[in-house]
Structures are given as structure tokens and as C-alpha cells.
Design an enzyme around this catalytic site. Structure first.
Site, mmCIF file in Angstrom:
data_model
loop_
_atom_site.group_PDB
_atom_site.id
_atom_site.type_symbol
_atom_site.label_atom_id
_atom_site.label_comp_id
_atom_site.label_asym_id
_atom_site.label_seq_id
_atom_site.Cartn_x
_atom_site.Cartn_y
_atom_site.Cartn_z
ATOM 1 N N PHE A 143 67.240 30.071 52.983
ATOM 2 C CA PHE A 143 66.967 30.575 54.116
ATOM 3 C C PHE A 143 68.044 29.782 55.161
ATOM 4 O O PHE A 143 67.782 28.579 55.264
ATOM 5 C CB PHE A 143 65.538 30.514 54.763
ATOM 6 C CG PHE A 143 65.580 31.473 56.225
ATOM 7 C CD1 PHE A 143 65.424 32.840 56.113
ATOM 8 C CD2 PHE A 143 65.501 30.702 57.120
ATOM 9 C CE1 PHE A 143 65.400 33.461 57.171
ATOM 10 C CE2 PHE A 143 65.643 31.371 58.438
ATOM 11 C CZ PHE A 143 65.353 32.708 58.214
ATOM 12 N N ASP A 228 71.962 22.094 55.118
ATOM 13 C CA ASP A 228 71.228 22.696 56.077
ATOM 14 C C ASP A 228 69.850 21.703 56.259
ATOM 15 O O ASP A 228 68.984 21.985 55.336
ATOM 16 C CB ASP A 228 70.876 24.116 55.755
ATOM 17 C CG ASP A 228 70.116 24.711 56.876
ATOM 18 O OD1 ASP A 228 69.538 24.283 57.663
ATOM 19 O OD2 ASP A 228 70.159 26.149 56.808
ATOM 20 N N LYS A 260 65.473 22.707 64.922
ATOM 21 C CA LYS A 260 64.021 22.761 64.995
ATOM 22 C C LYS A 260 63.590 21.458 65.891
ATOM 23 O O LYS A 260 63.403 21.660 66.829
ATOM 24 C CB LYS A 260 63.628 22.795 63.518
ATOM 25 C CG LYS A 260 63.637 24.231 63.016
ATOM 26 C CD LYS A 260 62.535 24.144 61.962
ATOM 27 C CE LYS A 260 62.978 25.537 61.050
ATOM 28 N NZ LYS A 260 62.110 26.907 61.717
HETATM 29 N N1 PLP Z 1 67.986 27.035 58.214
HETATM 30 C C1 PLP Z 1 66.672 26.717 57.867
HETATM 31 C C2 PLP Z 1 66.703 25.752 56.890
HETATM 32 C C3 PLP Z 1 65.596 27.167 58.478
HETATM 33 O O1 PLP Z 1 64.334 26.647 58.153
HETATM 34 C C4 PLP Z 1 65.790 27.945 59.711
HETATM 35 C C5 PLP Z 1 64.518 28.393 60.250
HETATM 36 O O2 PLP Z 1 63.419 28.342 59.802
HETATM 37 C C6 PLP Z 1 66.854 28.250 60.028
HETATM 38 C C7 PLP Z 1 68.157 27.612 59.392
HETATM 39 C C8 PLP Z 1 67.296 29.068 61.249
HETATM 40 O O3 PLP Z 1 66.647 28.620 62.350
HETATM 41 P P1 PLP Z 1 66.296 29.092 63.784
HETATM 42 O O4 PLP Z 1 65.348 29.872 63.567
HETATM 43 O O5 PLP Z 1 66.146 28.135 64.680
HETATM 44 O O6 PLP Z 1 67.573 30.018 64.045
#
Ligand code: PLP
Length: 408
Positions: A143, A228, A260
Site C-alpha cells: 500500500f 516506504d 504519519k
Molecule cells: N504508505 C504506507 C506504507 C501507508 O501505510 C500509507 C497509509 O496508510 C500511505 C503510504 C499513504 O499515506 P497517506 O494516507 O498519508 O496518504
């Protein structure tokens, strides 16, 4: 108006005026403190979700509130066209946490940070390897966000279907399968992008060997490794600020994205890239009106300072180990849990039966906020201030529900 009526009115307004992108749970939180939340009727809850891992310091931390308050009264925003307080200091702190010669681009969210990383990797690929070197390999079940490019990066076809056509150039491989990765990285690939531990996918870690092999492969093929760390960052996984720094991984990514928990719940994200890669970006290549504003950067500095000052990584190790051991004990004692995954305070119990949503709803009724992923997975991401006693309350609940099923 009584407190209960406030909930009813709010839920009615939600149904009438919001796009139905969220099936919200039956709770309205009006106040928080540490790992406790309070609803509109004053009822107390233990929070094992922490705004999906965005509130690592716990709710309403005074250091963050003071930093935001002071900066709000001084200067809120002037855009990225000018220098402001806190932005550069925060960049220095982030580079210090990651080590090496790195440069930072601030964004407003995890998806935006990943968008920035994708653009940077593609410009780097074009600059270093030539036009057409734009492919990005990511993992199935990953994700990376909800924008079009990060949705294309996300290895979950069900989330993508309705939004085709998505930006091209993304291929997906099964996690922890080195041969598949070797085959997917071609002359047209500019980057491999992985979560050290897949969060939204259900808390599936990269095996240590896989992450090391992926790094080696990227080095050999002259392809960037993007990690990520949006969910895994800021001591969520215990011993180190970022999961790839954990002793079992010790990876050295070219680009790291984070968001986050960086400002304990305020919107911020960052792309942190090796300096030689970052240098391919020129003025005008990327930008944001809001990102890197002085208020959110002050909040982030206060957040990181308190995470270090209160040794919440140390607490995440101890309390996370206690929760993991308790979940493993439940898995041994009952037939209800098939597998326990994760590290630090990023943990999941994989249920034997498709009852995750039902268990999470019952937990909420009993004052415990937990998150269900899909049909079988309960995820636990409490604020890192979580204590042993709170974990024991959760384990007692799980013990009872796994023995008896939900009470209604
Ligand atoms: N990358 C990862 C690993 C995530 O867990 C998330 C959100 O849960 C995102 C990207 C996307 O982040 P945002 O919701 O702040 O756009």
C-alpha cells in the site's frame, strides 16, 4: 443538547453531506490524552489504532500543542518561496536520523511523499540511464497511497479496478520472492519500492534476507531502492527510528519516504534521498503550497524531540514484546489465532475465522479501539506510550472473545 444527541446529529450530517468513502464506526471521539480517547458521552477508550499509526506520542501531547500554539500565533504560512523557521532544522534532524549525505523534500501526506519519490526516481532514471528508464517494481499486497500514481504503485488490483486507466510503468511481485524480483527488474527499471513491513496489507514483514537481497540486486543493476516507511517510521517498530535500521534488516535505501507519525497527527510527509539522486531535481520540478510550513515543522520537531526524550522506542520494544508474547500465547491456547506478525508496536493477529470486523466492533463496544484489516486480521498500532497494563486489558478482551465469541 445532551452528548448522545451530538453523535446522532453528527452521524446524520455525515450521511447527508460526505462522499461515502468511509464506513465510519459507531463512535465519536471528542478528546484524547496519551493512549486514551473519550467519546461524546465522556466514555473512556484505550486506543490501539493511534490514527492508523499517526499519533506515536499519544493524544494531545503538551510539547506538540505548545509548539503549534506558539508558531500559530507567530506565522502560519508563506509558501515554499521563502525561508521560514523550523523547516531546515527539521530537514537536518531527518537526515541525522537516517544518516549519510541526504536531502529532504517535504510533502503533506504519505501518498504525496511517495508521489515525490516516484517523480524523483523517474527523473533520476531518465538522467542516468536515458529516456524510457521509468519502471518501478513494487510488491503485491503493498500500500503506497490513494493518488493515481501511488494507487498504481499499490499492489492491490481490487483497489485499482474502478480507477483505470492508472499511470503505467508499475509492476508487482510477490513479497519475499527474490527470483520474482530478479525477473521483474529490467533495463527499463529505475526503482524498486517496498514497505519494510506491509502495513495496510495486513502487517506482512519483508524477511531480513529478502530486504538485503533486494538492496544488493538494486546495487548490481544500478536501480534505486525506495523504502516506504510511512507506517513503520518514527520508532513504530521499536529499537530504531526507521524499520530498515532494525538489527535484522540494516538496509541502506537510496530513498526513504515517511509521513504519519512525524508531527504526531498533523499532516506532513517527506522524501529523503541520497544527495546525488536528489540533485536531479531542479527548481520547478516538484512543489507544494503547504508542505514544510513552519507550524507543521515546529510540530514535527517537538514530536521527534519527545519521542527521543521519552525513549518511546525503548517502550515500544518492551511493551511490543509483551503484546506479541501474549498474542502468541493466545494462539497456542486457543484455535482462534493462526499467526502473529510484526515487531515493536506494529503487530497483527491473523484470525482462524473471518471475524475481524465483528471482533473490532465488539472491542469498540467494550472501550477498546482496534483495527480490522480485511476479514481475518486484527492490527494493533497503539501510541508508543502504551503500557503493560493497557496491553493486558486488550489481551483479556481477546482471551474472552476467542473463548466465547462476541457477546452480541
Ligand atoms: N504508505 C504506507 C506504507 C501507508 O501505510 C500509507 C497509509 O496508510 C500511505 C503510504 C499513504 O499515506 P497517506 O494516507 O498519508 O496518504
Amino acid at each position: 443538547m445532551t452528548m448522545g444527541e451530538i453523535y446522532v446529529k453528527t452521524a446524520a450530517l455525515d450521511a447527508a453531506f460526505h462522499m461515502p468513502t468511509y464506513a465510519r464506526k459507531e463512535a465519536m471521539f471528542v478528546r484524547g490524552s496519551g493512549m486514551r480517547l473519550y467519546d461524546d458521552e465522556g466514555r473512556e477508550y484505550l486506543d490501539f489504532v493511534a490514527a492508523i499509526g499517526a499519533v506515536n506520542l499519544g493524544h494531545a501531547h503538551p510539547a506538540v500543542a505548545d509548539a503549534v500554539d506558539a508558531q500559530m500565533r507567530k506565522l502560519v504560512q508563506v509558501s515554499n518561496l521563502y525561508h521560514v523557521e523550523h523547516r531546515d532544522e527539521l530537514a537536518e534532524v531527518l537526515v541525522g536520523l537516517l544518516g549519510g549525505d541526504r536531502r529532504v523534500f517535504f510533502a503533506n501526506s504519505g501518498a504525496e511523499a511517495n508521489e515525490g519519490a516516484i517523480k524523483l526516481a523517474r527523473k533520476w532514471g531518465r538522467t542516468v540511464h536515458g529516456e524510457g528508464c521509468a519502471g518501478i517494481v513494487t510488491a503485491l499486497n503493498s500500500f503506497h497511497g490513494r493518488t493515481l500514481a501511488t494507487l498504481a504503485a499499490t499492489g492491490q488490483p481490487a483497489k485499482q479496478e474502478a480507477f483505470q486507466p492508472l499511470p503505467g510503468g508499475f509492476t508487482h511481485v510477490p513479497l519475499n520472492d527474490l527470483r520474482a524480483l530478479e525477473a521483474a527488474v529490467t533495463a527499463d527499471t529505475c526503482a524498486v519500492m517496498l514497505e519494510p513491513i506491509q502495513g495496510e496489507g495486513g502487517v506482512y514483514p519483508c524477511t531480513p534476507g529478502y530486504l538485503q537481497d533486494a538492496e544488493r540486486l538494486c546495487g548490481e543493476r544500478h536501480v534505486l531502492l525506495i523504502l516506504d516507511e510511512v507506517q513503520t517510521g518514527f520508532w513504530r517498530c521499536g529499537a530504531t527510528a526507521f524499520a530498515h535500521q532494525l538489527p535484522e534488516y540494516r538496509a541502506d535505501p537510496d530513498i526513504v519516504t515517511c509521513a504519519k507519525a512525524m508531527a504526531n497527527g498533523l499532516p506532513i510527509g517527506a522524501v529523503v534521498a541520497r544527495a546525488d539522486i536528489a540533485d536531479v531535481f531542479q527548481p520547478g520540478d516538484h512543489g507544494s503550497t503547504f508542505a514544510g510550513g513552519p507550524v507543521v515543522c515546529a510540530a514535527a520537531l517537538a514530536t521527534i524531540g519527545a519521542l527521543i526524550g521519552e525513549d518511546l522506542g525503548g517502550n515500544a520494544i518492551t511493551v511490543g514484546a509483551h503484546l506479541k508474547a501474549g498474542l502468541n500465547q493466545l494462539a497456542a491456547d486457543t484455535a482462534g489465532i493462526e499467526e502473529v506478525r510484526g515487531t515493536g508496536l506494529m503487530l497483527a493477529a491473523h484470525l482462524a475465522e473471518p471475524r475481524a470486523a465483528e471482533f473490532a466492533a465488539e472491542a469498540l463496544r467494550q472501550g477498546l479501539v482496534v483495527n480490522a484489516i480485511g476479514t481475518h486480521i486484527l492490527r494493533f498500532l497503539p501510541p508508543l506510550v502504551c503500557g503493560i497494563a493497557e496491553v493486558d486489558t486488550l489481551l483479556d478482551f481477546l482471551h474472552a472473545i476467542l473463548d466465547t465469541g462476541p457477546s452480541c
